[in-house]
Design a protein around this motif. Structure first.
Motif, PDB file in Angstrom:
ATOM      1  N   LEU A 157      49.442  34.865  44.930  1.00  0.00           N
ATOM      2  CA  LEU A 157      47.995  34.694  44.879  1.00  0.00           C
ATOM      3  C   LEU A 157      47.302  36.045  44.741  1.00  0.00           C
ATOM      4  O   LEU A 157      46.346  36.201  43.960  1.00  0.00           O
ATOM      5  CB  LEU A 157      47.513  33.971  46.139  1.00  0.00           C
ATOM      6  N   LEU A 158      47.767  37.035  45.493  1.00  0.00           N
ATOM      7  CA  LEU A 158      47.202  38.381  45.417  1.00  0.00           C
ATOM      8  C   LEU A 158      47.401  38.977  44.027  1.00  0.00           C
ATOM      9  O   LEU A 158      46.467  39.531  43.428  1.00  0.00           O
ATOM     10  CB  LEU A 158      47.849  39.274  46.474  1.00  0.00           C
ATOM     11  N   LEU A 159      48.614  38.863  43.489  1.00  0.00           N
ATOM     12  CA  LEU A 159      48.903  39.416  42.170  1.00  0.00           C
ATOM     13  C   LEU A 159      48.126  38.682  41.081  1.00  0.00           C
ATOM     14  O   LEU A 159      47.623  39.301  40.136  1.00  0.00           O
ATOM     15  CB  LEU A 159      50.409  39.330  41.893  1.00  0.00           C
ATOM     16  N   LEU A 160      48.027  37.363  41.218  1.00  0.00           N
ATOM     17  CA  LEU A 160      47.237  36.577  40.271  1.00  0.00           C
ATOM     18  C   LEU A 160      45.773  37.016  40.307  1.00  0.00           C
ATOM     19  O   LEU A 160      45.130  37.174  39.257  1.00  0.00           O
ATOM     20  CB  LEU A 160      47.358  35.095  40.620  1.00  0.00           C
ATOM     21  N   GLY A 161      45.246  37.212  41.511  1.00  0.00           N
ATOM     22  CA  GLY A 161      43.865  37.658  41.650  1.00  0.00           C
ATOM     23  C   GLY A 161      43.636  39.033  41.051  1.00  0.00           C
ATOM     24  O   GLY A 161      42.617  39.273  40.392  1.00  0.00           O
ATOM     25  N   LEU A 162      44.586  39.953  41.244  1.00  0.00           N
ATOM     26  CA  LEU A 162      44.455  41.294  40.670  1.00  0.00           C
ATOM     27  C   LEU A 162      44.448  41.243  39.150  1.00  0.00           C
ATOM     28  O   LEU A 162      43.623  41.895  38.496  1.00  0.00           O
ATOM     29  CB  LEU A 162      45.597  42.182  41.163  1.00  0.00           C
ATOM     30  N   GLY A 163      45.379  40.466  38.581  1.00  0.00           N
ATOM     31  CA  GLY A 163      45.432  40.351  37.128  1.00  0.00           C
ATOM     32  C   GLY A 163      44.146  39.796  36.551  1.00  0.00           C
ATOM     33  O   GLY A 163      43.595  40.327  35.574  1.00  0.00           O
ATOM     34  N   LEU A 164      43.636  38.730  37.153  1.00  0.00           N
ATOM     35  CA  LEU A 164      42.388  38.132  36.687  1.00  0.00           C
ATOM     36  C   LEU A 164      41.205  39.082  36.886  1.00  0.00           C
ATOM     37  O   LEU A 164      40.305  39.154  36.040  1.00  0.00           O
ATOM     38  CB  LEU A 164      42.130  36.820  37.422  1.00  0.00           C
ATOM     39  N   ALA A 165      41.197  39.798  38.002  1.00  0.00           N
ATOM     40  CA  ALA A 165      40.084  40.717  38.285  1.00  0.00           C
ATOM     41  C   ALA A 165      40.020  41.817  37.237  1.00  0.00           C
ATOM     42  O   ALA A 165      38.931  42.149  36.739  1.00  0.00           O
ATOM     43  CB  ALA A 165      40.242  41.312  39.683  1.00  0.00           C
ATOM     44  N   TRP A 166      41.152  42.419  36.901  1.00  0.00           N
ATOM     45  CA  TRP A 166      41.156  43.458  35.870  1.00  0.00           C
ATOM     46  C   TRP A 166      40.724  42.908  34.516  1.00  0.00           C
ATOM     47  O   TRP A 166      39.928  43.523  33.806  1.00  0.00           O
ATOM     48  CB  TRP A 166      42.534  44.094  35.774  1.00  0.00           C
ATOM     49  N   LEU A 167      41.246  41.739  34.166  1.00  0.00           N
ATOM     50  CA  LEU A 167      40.876  41.126  32.889  1.00  0.00           C
ATOM     51  C   LEU A 167      39.386  40.790  32.827  1.00  0.00           C
ATOM     52  O   LEU A 167      38.691  41.129  31.857  1.00  0.00           O
ATOM     53  CB  LEU A 167      41.702  39.857  32.667  1.00  0.00           C
ATOM     54  N   LEU A 168      38.897  40.101  33.850  1.00  0.00           N
ATOM     55  CA  LEU A 168      37.507  39.646  33.840  1.00  0.00           C
ATOM     56  C   LEU A 168      36.521  40.803  33.966  1.00  0.00           C
ATOM     57  O   LEU A 168      35.428  40.757  33.392  1.00  0.00           O
ATOM     58  CB  LEU A 168      37.283  38.644  34.971  1.00  0.00           C
ATOM     59  N   THR A 169      36.899  41.833  34.709  1.00  0.00           N
ATOM     60  CA  THR A 169      36.023  42.999  34.813  1.00  0.00           C
ATOM     61  C   THR A 169      35.876  43.674  33.462  1.00  0.00           C
ATOM     62  O   THR A 169      34.762  44.041  33.045  1.00  0.00           O
ATOM     63  CB  THR A 169      36.574  43.995  35.844  1.00  0.00           C
ATOM     64  N   ALA A 170      37.008  43.850  32.774  1.00  0.00           N
ATOM     65  CA  ALA A 170      36.966  44.485  31.449  1.00  0.00           C
ATOM     66  C   ALA A 170      36.186  43.634  30.456  1.00  0.00           C
ATOM     67  O   ALA A 170      35.313  44.135  29.737  1.00  0.00           O
ATOM     68  CB  ALA A 170      38.387  44.722  30.953  1.00  0.00           C
ATOM     69  N   LEU A 171      36.471  42.335  30.411  1.00  0.00           N
ATOM     70  CA  LEU A 171      35.779  41.455  29.475  1.00  0.00           C
ATOM     71  C   LEU A 171      34.297  41.319  29.825  1.00  0.00           C
ATOM     72  O   LEU A 171      33.432  41.318  28.940  1.00  0.00           O
ATOM     73  CB  LEU A 171      36.444  40.078  29.473  1.00  0.00           C
ATOM     74  N   GLY A 172      34.003  41.189  31.109  1.00  0.00           N
ATOM     75  CA  GLY A 172      32.619  41.002  31.536  1.00  0.00           C
ATOM     76  C   GLY A 172      31.746  42.216  31.292  1.00  0.00           C
ATOM     77  O   GLY A 172      30.524  42.087  31.153  1.00  0.00           O
ATOM     78  N   THR A 173      32.342  43.386  31.213  1.00  0.00           N
ATOM     79  CA  THR A 173      31.574  44.587  30.923  1.00  0.00           C
ATOM     80  C   THR A 173      31.059  44.578  29.483  1.00  0.00           C
ATOM     81  O   THR A 173      29.951  45.042  29.206  1.00  0.00           O
ATOM     82  CB  THR A 173      32.434  45.840  31.167  1.00  0.00           C
ATOM     83  N   TYR A 174      31.860  44.021  28.581  1.00  0.00           N
ATOM     84  CA  TYR A 174      31.468  43.941  27.171  1.00  0.00           C
ATOM     85  C   TYR A 174      30.728  42.644  26.846  1.00  0.00           C
ATOM     86  O   TYR A 174      29.799  42.638  26.044  1.00  0.00           O
ATOM     87  CB  TYR A 174      32.709  44.043  26.286  1.00  0.00           C
ATOM     88  N   LEU A 175      31.152  41.539  27.454  1.00  0.00           N
ATOM     89  CA  LEU A 175      30.571  40.226  27.166  1.00  0.00           C
ATOM     90  C   LEU A 175      29.926  39.691  28.440  1.00  0.00           C
ATOM     91  O   LEU A 175      30.614  39.151  29.313  1.00  0.00           O
ATOM     92  CB  LEU A 175      31.663  39.260  26.670  1.00  0.00           C
ATOM     93  N   ARG A 176      28.612  39.797  28.562  1.00  0.00           N
ATOM     94  CA  ARG A 176      27.925  39.431  29.794  1.00  0.00           C
ATOM     95  C   ARG A 176      27.970  37.922  30.054  1.00  0.00           C
ATOM     96  O   ARG A 176      27.768  37.480  31.177  1.00  0.00           O
ATOM     97  CB  ARG A 176      26.469  39.916  29.752  1.00  0.00           C
ATOM     98  N   ASP A 177      28.206  37.122  29.007  1.00  0.00           N
ATOM     99  CA  ASP A 177      28.271  35.670  29.192  1.00  0.00           C
ATOM    100  C   ASP A 177      29.486  35.227  29.996  1.00  0.00           C
ATOM    101  O   ASP A 177      29.539  34.095  30.484  1.00  0.00           O
ATOM    102  CB  ASP A 177      28.297  34.965  27.835  1.00  0.00           C
ATOM    103  N   ILE A 178      30.482  36.122  30.125  1.00  0.00           N
ATOM    104  CA  ILE A 178      31.689  35.784  30.883  1.00  0.00           C
ATOM    105  C   ILE A 178      31.334  35.387  32.312  1.00  0.00           C
ATOM    106  O   ILE A 178      31.927  34.465  32.888  1.00  0.00           O
ATOM    107  CB  ILE A 178      32.673  36.975  30.890  1.00  0.00           C
TER     108      ILE A 178
END
Length: 266
Positions: A157-178
């Motif tokens: 769960l921790l590793l899954l959360g870290l992976g998603l957090a890095w992905l969503l942070t990067a995507l959300g910085t460029y695409l605010r609709d995320i």
């Protein structure tokens, strides 16, 4: 030696940022961290009343006498896992946007910021876990030796959360609709995961699809080790650990890959 010092410095920075994040969420409130207990308890009370009194739902395998208490403990287990993941989904896309001042600092390790959100959500989950253990010891099935396996169950769960957090942070910085999409996804995940019901209650033709949801195994295994005295299946745990580790590595790689452009869009 320099690498060890750098690692120690980043660990101290991570702890300090996480502490500040947790305290900042409840700054100015009377109850402070108490809201991390009161909020889920109020939602649990609402769900329990609606499902057990209005809809007359019963949890399979729980006697009529312990129906309400058993139902509440089972649901609360699911809420702990879902709550941790939902918080990551909702907050990660704006992790850099809310703290854009760090992006301008060349020496600041930006990959730590998504990790802070994951750990802060984990602190709330641990507070809720302590309440669950007390309630189960007093009103439920008691404490089981299998509960010592919970750190292993929550490692994916921790590793899954870290992976998603890095992905969503990067995507959300460029695409605010995320950020809007992940808010909906967090709500949908509440009903698409066995939080308010066991996976066995799902029609047989839908179960293979439900088991594609990683929260299904995480929630069911959390209930097993904490409430039912059952040890997690080693084969399934290894599969979950492998997949979540791959996602964590991919999320970190993607974050570092697009990191150079953050300053241009903030």
């Amino acid at each position: 030696m320099l690498k060890l010092l750098e690692g120690s410095t980043r660990a101290s920075l991570l702890v300090a940022l996480t502490q500040r994040e947790v305290q900042g969420r409840y700054k100015g409130s009377w109850l402070g961290l108490g809201w991390s207990l009161l909020g889920p308890m109020l939602m649990l009370l609402l769900y329990t009343l609606v499902f057990t009194e209005v809809m007359r739902a019963r949890w399979p395998g729980i006697s009529e006498q312990g129906g309400r208490t058993g139902f509440a403990l089972m649901v609360y287990c699911g809420m702990l896992v879902h709550g941790w993941m939902a918080e990551i989904l909702v907050l990660s896309p704006q992790a850099l946007i809310r703290q854009s001042n760090y992006v301008k600092k060349v020496v600041f390790p930006l990959p730590l910021l998504p990790v802070v959100g994951v750990l802060a959500a984990g602190v709330n989950a641990l507070i809720g876990l302590s309440l669950l253990l007390v309630l189960n010891a007093i009103l439920g099935s008691g404490l089981h030796w299998s509960a010592i396996a919970l750190p292993l169950v929550w490692l994916p769960l921790l590793l899954l959360g870290l992976g998603l957090a890095w992905l969503l942070t990067a995507l959300g910085t460029y695409l605010r609709d995320i950020a809007q999409l992940t808010g909906f996804a967090a709500t949908a995940l509440l009903f698409a995961s066995p939080v308010l019901y066991p996976a066995s209650a799902v029609p047989a033709f839908l179960r293979p699809w439900m088991h594609l949801n990683p929260l299904t195994w995480l929630i069911e295994s959390t209930r097993a080790v904490l409430l039912l005295g059952q040890w997690p299946d080693l084969g399934q745990w290894l599969l979950m650990l492998s997949l979540s580790t791959l996602l964590a590595f991919f999320g970190f790689w993607f974050f570092r890959r697009v990191q150079k452009g953050f300053a241009d869009v903030l």
